[in-house]
Design a protein around this motif. Structure first.
Motif, PDB file in Angstrom:
ATOM      1  N   LEU A  47       0.825  -1.207   0.000  1.00  0.00           N
ATOM      2  CA  LEU A  47       0.000   0.000   0.000  1.00  0.00           C
ATOM      3  C   LEU A  47       0.862   1.262   0.000  1.00  0.00           C
ATOM      4  O   LEU A  47       0.567   2.238  -0.706  1.00  0.00           O
ATOM      5  N   GLY A  48       1.927   1.248   0.803  1.00  0.00           N
ATOM      6  CA  GLY A  48       2.809   2.409   0.842  1.00  0.00           C
ATOM      7  C   GLY A  48       3.506   2.652  -0.480  1.00  0.00           C
ATOM      8  O   GLY A  48       3.695   3.802  -0.899  1.00  0.00           O
ATOM      9  N   THR A  49       3.877   1.567  -1.160  1.00  0.00           N
ATOM     10  CA  THR A  49       4.506   1.711  -2.470  1.00  0.00           C
ATOM     11  C   THR A  49       3.542   2.312  -3.482  1.00  0.00           C
ATOM     12  O   THR A  49       3.898   3.212  -4.254  1.00  0.00           O
ATOM     13  N   LEU A  50       2.311   1.837  -3.471  1.00  0.00           N
ATOM     14  CA  LEU A  50       1.306   2.379  -4.388  1.00  0.00           C
ATOM     15  C   LEU A  50       0.949   3.817  -4.027  1.00  0.00           C
ATOM     16  O   LEU A  50       0.671   4.631  -4.917  1.00  0.00           O
ATOM     17  N   LEU A 110       3.116   6.135  -5.712  1.00  0.00           N
ATOM     18  CA  LEU A 110       3.215   5.866  -7.154  1.00  0.00           C
ATOM     19  C   LEU A 110       4.498   5.113  -7.486  1.00  0.00           C
ATOM     20  O   LEU A 110       5.151   5.383  -8.499  1.00  0.00           O
ATOM     21  N   VAL A 111       4.851   4.165  -6.662  1.00  0.00           N
ATOM     22  CA  VAL A 111       5.981   3.251  -6.809  1.00  0.00           C
ATOM     23  C   VAL A 111       7.313   3.989  -6.668  1.00  0.00           C
ATOM     24  O   VAL A 111       8.094   3.708  -5.752  1.00  0.00           O
ATOM     25  N   VAL A 112       7.602   4.919  -7.540  1.00  0.00           N
ATOM     26  CA  VAL A 112       8.918   5.571  -7.543  1.00  0.00           C
ATOM     27  C   VAL A 112       9.171   6.319  -6.238  1.00  0.00           C
ATOM     28  O   VAL A 112      10.268   6.259  -5.673  1.00  0.00           O
ATOM     29  N   LEU A 113       8.156   7.023  -5.747  1.00  0.00           N
ATOM     30  CA  LEU A 113       8.311   7.797  -4.520  1.00  0.00           C
ATOM     31  C   LEU A 113       7.771   7.075  -3.286  1.00  0.00           C
ATOM     32  O   LEU A 113       7.762   7.650  -2.196  1.00  0.00           O
ATOM     33  N   GLY A 114       7.337   5.848  -3.467  1.00  0.00           N
ATOM     34  CA  GLY A 114       6.768   5.123  -2.334  1.00  0.00           C
ATOM     35  C   GLY A 114       7.515   3.878  -1.922  1.00  0.00           C
ATOM     36  O   GLY A 114       7.367   3.411  -0.791  1.00  0.00           O
ATOM     37  N   LEU A 115       8.371   3.330  -2.816  1.00  0.00           N
ATOM     38  CA  LEU A 115       9.006   2.047  -2.521  1.00  0.00           C
ATOM     39  C   LEU A 115       9.958   2.143  -1.337  1.00  0.00           C
ATOM     40  O   LEU A 115       9.843   1.365  -0.378  1.00  0.00           O
TER      41      LEU A 115
END
Length: 243
Positions: A66-69, A72-77
């Motif tokens: 959920l945090g990755t999404l 938006l993946v790039v800023l959440g991973l």
């Protein structure tokens, strides 16, 4: 006969002895029952402990996704990995969080900017690995073997360096260059720990490939837990040696 206090000569022995005995029996029985009512021992207790750990790992895995999404993946991973790694480190230490949702998002928000700065090199290196892996599929002969070996070595280094970066980001508050340098050199300076981390990640990968249903359940949290624990042990030893 009556003593000066006005009590009969046998009243103390009978009343106090009986009451003391009854009180002792009652208090000991109450304390024994109270100490055992809240605990489950034997195999049932062990099963419940395993289920709590499994539930914790699955919950952290869902939160990392959920945090990755959310970023938006790039800023959440990276923020999600660091926040999830923090919760899993507490689990490995025997002090699991009682509020997974709150603790995860609190760590995610507070470290979002710094972890994204720390994770900036991850994306170009990952892109380079992807391009190299794609090139290997179109090359034949000895050159293909050389390229495949290079991609495999670079991928192994990248995996260990990424887990090291996640552990260092939640343990220390160092500058960006020092953190990047340490994470990049860790696989070379700690080959034993790096090999153990690679074995753990490989075992998790094989398990997920054999049972794809494990991917959304523990596909991220399990290697993050086991690999992070190995890196943490090495970092703890280095800290003790430096002290």
């Amino acid at each position: 006969p009556v003593d000066p206090a006005g009590r009969s000569a046998g009243s103390t022995d009978g009343s106090s002895g009986g009451s003391t005995e009854r009180a002792t029996d009652g208090s000991s029985h109450g304390s024994t029952s109270g100490s055992t009512d809240g605990e489950v021992g034997g195999w049932a207790g062990r099963v419940m402990g395993v289920l709590r750990v499994a539930t914790h790992v699955v919950g952290v895995n869902a939160l990392v996704l959920l945090g990755t999404l959310a970023g938006l993946v790039v800023l959440g991973l990276l923020p999600a990995l660091v926040a999830g790694g923090r919760l899993l480190a507490r689990l490995a230490d025997g002090h699991p969080s009682d509020h997974l949702w709150h603790d995860f998002w609190s760590a995610y928000r507070s470290g979002w900017r710094r972890t994204n700065l720390l994770g900036a090199p991850v994306w170009p290196v990952g892109a380079l690995l992807s391009v190299d892996a794609a090139v290997v599929r179109f090359v034949d002969g000895p050159l293909a073997a050389v390229l495949a070996a290079g991609v495999l070595a670079l991928g192994a280094w990248f995996c260990v360096a990424l887990l090291t970066l996640v552990a260092v980001a939640r343990r220390y508050d160092e500058t960006l260059p020092r953190t990047w340098r340490f994470a990049a050199l860790f696989p070379l300076l700690s080959p034993g720990t790096s090999l153990a981390v690679l074995v753990v990640v490989a075992a998790c990968t094989v398990s997920v490939l054999a049972l794809p249903v494990l991917a959304p359940l523990v596909g991220i949290a399990l290697p993050l837990l086991a690999g992070g624990w190995l890196v943490d042990r090495r970092l703890g030893a280095l800290d003790a040696r430096g002290a």
